[in-house]
Design a protein around this motif. Structure first.
Motif, PDB file in Angstrom:
ATOM      1  N   THR A  63       0.829  -1.126   0.073  1.00 25.00           N
ATOM      2  CA  THR A  63       0.045   0.198  -0.131  1.00 25.00           C
ATOM      3  C   THR A  63       0.637   1.192   0.130  1.00 25.00           C
ATOM      4  O   THR A  63       0.625   2.241  -0.815  1.00 25.00           O
ATOM      5  N   HIS A  77      -2.316   7.060   3.606  1.00 28.88           N
ATOM      6  CA  HIS A  77      -1.901   5.819   3.192  1.00 28.88           C
ATOM      7  C   HIS A  77      -1.329   5.007   4.724  1.00 28.88           C
ATOM      8  O   HIS A  77      -1.428   4.046   4.622  1.00 28.88           O
ATOM      9  N   ALA A  81      -2.804   1.526   5.173  1.00 26.85           N
ATOM     10  CA  ALA A  81      -1.709   0.429   5.318  1.00 26.85           C
ATOM     11  C   ALA A  81      -2.091  -0.354   6.443  1.00 26.85           C
ATOM     12  O   ALA A  81      -1.880  -1.754   6.901  1.00 26.85           O
ATOM     13  N   CYS A 142     -11.738   4.458  -1.571  1.00 24.98           N
ATOM     14  CA  CYS A 142     -10.766   3.210  -0.756  1.00 24.98           C
ATOM     15  C   CYS A 142     -11.579   2.286   0.173  1.00 24.98           C
ATOM     16  O   CYS A 142     -11.511   1.415   0.245  1.00 24.98           O
ATOM     17  N   ALA A 189      -4.876  -4.030  -1.473  1.00 31.74           N
ATOM     18  CA  ALA A 189      -3.736  -3.318  -0.745  1.00 31.74           C
ATOM     19  C   ALA A 189      -3.012  -2.163  -1.953  1.00 31.74           C
ATOM     20  O   ALA A 189      -2.604  -0.930  -1.533  1.00 31.74           O
ATOM     21  N   GLY A 193      -3.741   2.307  -2.641  1.00 33.92           N
ATOM     22  CA  GLY A 193      -2.538   3.287  -2.553  1.00 33.92           C
ATOM     23  C   GLY A 193      -2.344   4.100  -3.797  1.00 33.92           C
ATOM     24  O   GLY A 193      -2.175   5.493  -3.924  1.00 33.92           O
TER      25      GLY A 193
END
Length: 335
Positions: A63, A77, A81, A142, A189, A193
């Motif tokens: 990520t 991030h 993560a 996301c 994942a 990102g």
């Protein structure tokens, strides 16, 4: 008994990836520790038993690396993560209960120390914390990607349960299980990102394809290692998949290529689960005879090549180099 699977010298590593994301991973690890806190003492005990047991943290590093690949400069991030790692840890806690596993990452599985009920419930707690962090990041895209991944992972686990002990499972069916239970989280994942970097649909798809194909390659190598690896590399007992009656690609290949008595051997061992070290040795012999382990590794290499090709549209960078070498590292684990 262990087999040495064929690989080139100069084994790759993930050191470039580790260096690339080192500063951010320190923040991710701090976030993980803070989010496992609870007034219910058993929750941090169970969670930290697994979280602190030496996992590579590969998924959260992906990520962070994909965010770097897409020139993201914010803070989201780190929480995403950590959320990815919590999702992964939750699935491990749940898997060990379903599979009745005794070992995880070279230590006693949490269920052996605290019981099945605690393992399941702490897994649920970690999933809840993961979704809280997703919401805090504030990206609906996301949240959509990771929540969808949670559903797909659960579907993959149920598909694997349905396929267990069933030697009629096709290779396509098995790959569908792998895409769901393992590769989907790799794909998600990587994709989140890129989403943070506000990249084009094509670039998002490229990051997702990289993660999906890396995840498939990763699982296929694991399949081979269960019969051809060592306990030190696996973090569990060699042959656990065999003892649990799991249908994996090496077994499917050896079963299809075997004669009548050999197929009867696989059916008896996988369906009854009553296997000895002698049965495991015989199984490894059949896998070797029919090139099932080496062909599984060849398939892993194929998916690894697809993962690398997916990144071709990105310009040269340290992040791209690290992600490319991560593919080589995942394949080299069978060496």
């Amino acid at each position: 008994m262990a087999l040495v699977l064929p690989f080139e010298p100069n084994e790759p590593s993930i050191e470039a990836l580790v260096r690339l994301v080192s500063a951010d991973m320190n923040r991710v690890n701090a976030t993980i520790l803070s989010r496992t806190g609870s007034d219910v003492a058993m929750i941090p005990e169970v969670a930290n038993h697994l979280i602190s047991s030496g996992g590579k943290r590969l998924r959260p590093m992906l990520t962070l690396a994909c965010a770097a690949l897409c020139d993201y400069r914010g803070e989201g991030h780190v929480k995403l993560a950590a959320a990815v790692e919590f999702m992964h840890t939750a699935t491990l806690l749940h898997d060990d209960v379903v599979d009745e596993s005794d070992m995880r990452r070279g230590k006693l599985a949490a269920r052996k120390l605290w019981g099945n009920e605690a393992s399941v419930l702490v897994g649920d707690f970690l999933l809840g914390q993961a979704f809280k962090m997703m919401v805090e990041v504030g990206s609906m895209q996301c949240l959509d990607i990771l929540s969808n991944a949670a559903c797909v992972i659960a579907e993959g686990e149920v598909m694997q349960l349905a396929a267990a002990k069933n030697t009629a499972t096709s290779e396509d069916d098995y790959l569908a299980v792998v895409r769901g239970k393992t590769a989907e989280l790799f794909a998600a994942a990587c994709e989140v990102g890129a989403v943070l970097g506000q990249r084009t649909k094509t670039e998002l798809g490229a990051c997702r394809s990289y993660g999906m194909n890396l995840g498939i390659a990763f699982q296929l190598v694991d399949d081979a290692l269960d019969y051809g690896g060592s306990q030190a590399k696996l973090g569990k007992n060699v042959g656990d998949d065999f003892r649990e009656g799991k249908i994996t690609l090496p077994v499917l290949l050896a079963f299809r290529r075997g004669d009548g008595p050999e197929r009867a051997f696989w059916q008896k061992c996988l369906e009854t689960g009553e296997v000895t070290d002698a049965h495991l040795a015989q199984a490894i012999g059949l896998l070797t005879k029919h090139r099932a382990l080496s062909d599984t590794i060849e398939r892993a290499r194929h998916y690894g090549a697809i993962a690398k090709d997916a990144l071709a549209l990105f310009p040269p960078s340290a992040a791209k180099d690290a992600l490319m070498e991560a593919v080589d590292f995942c394949l080299s684990r069978a060496h």
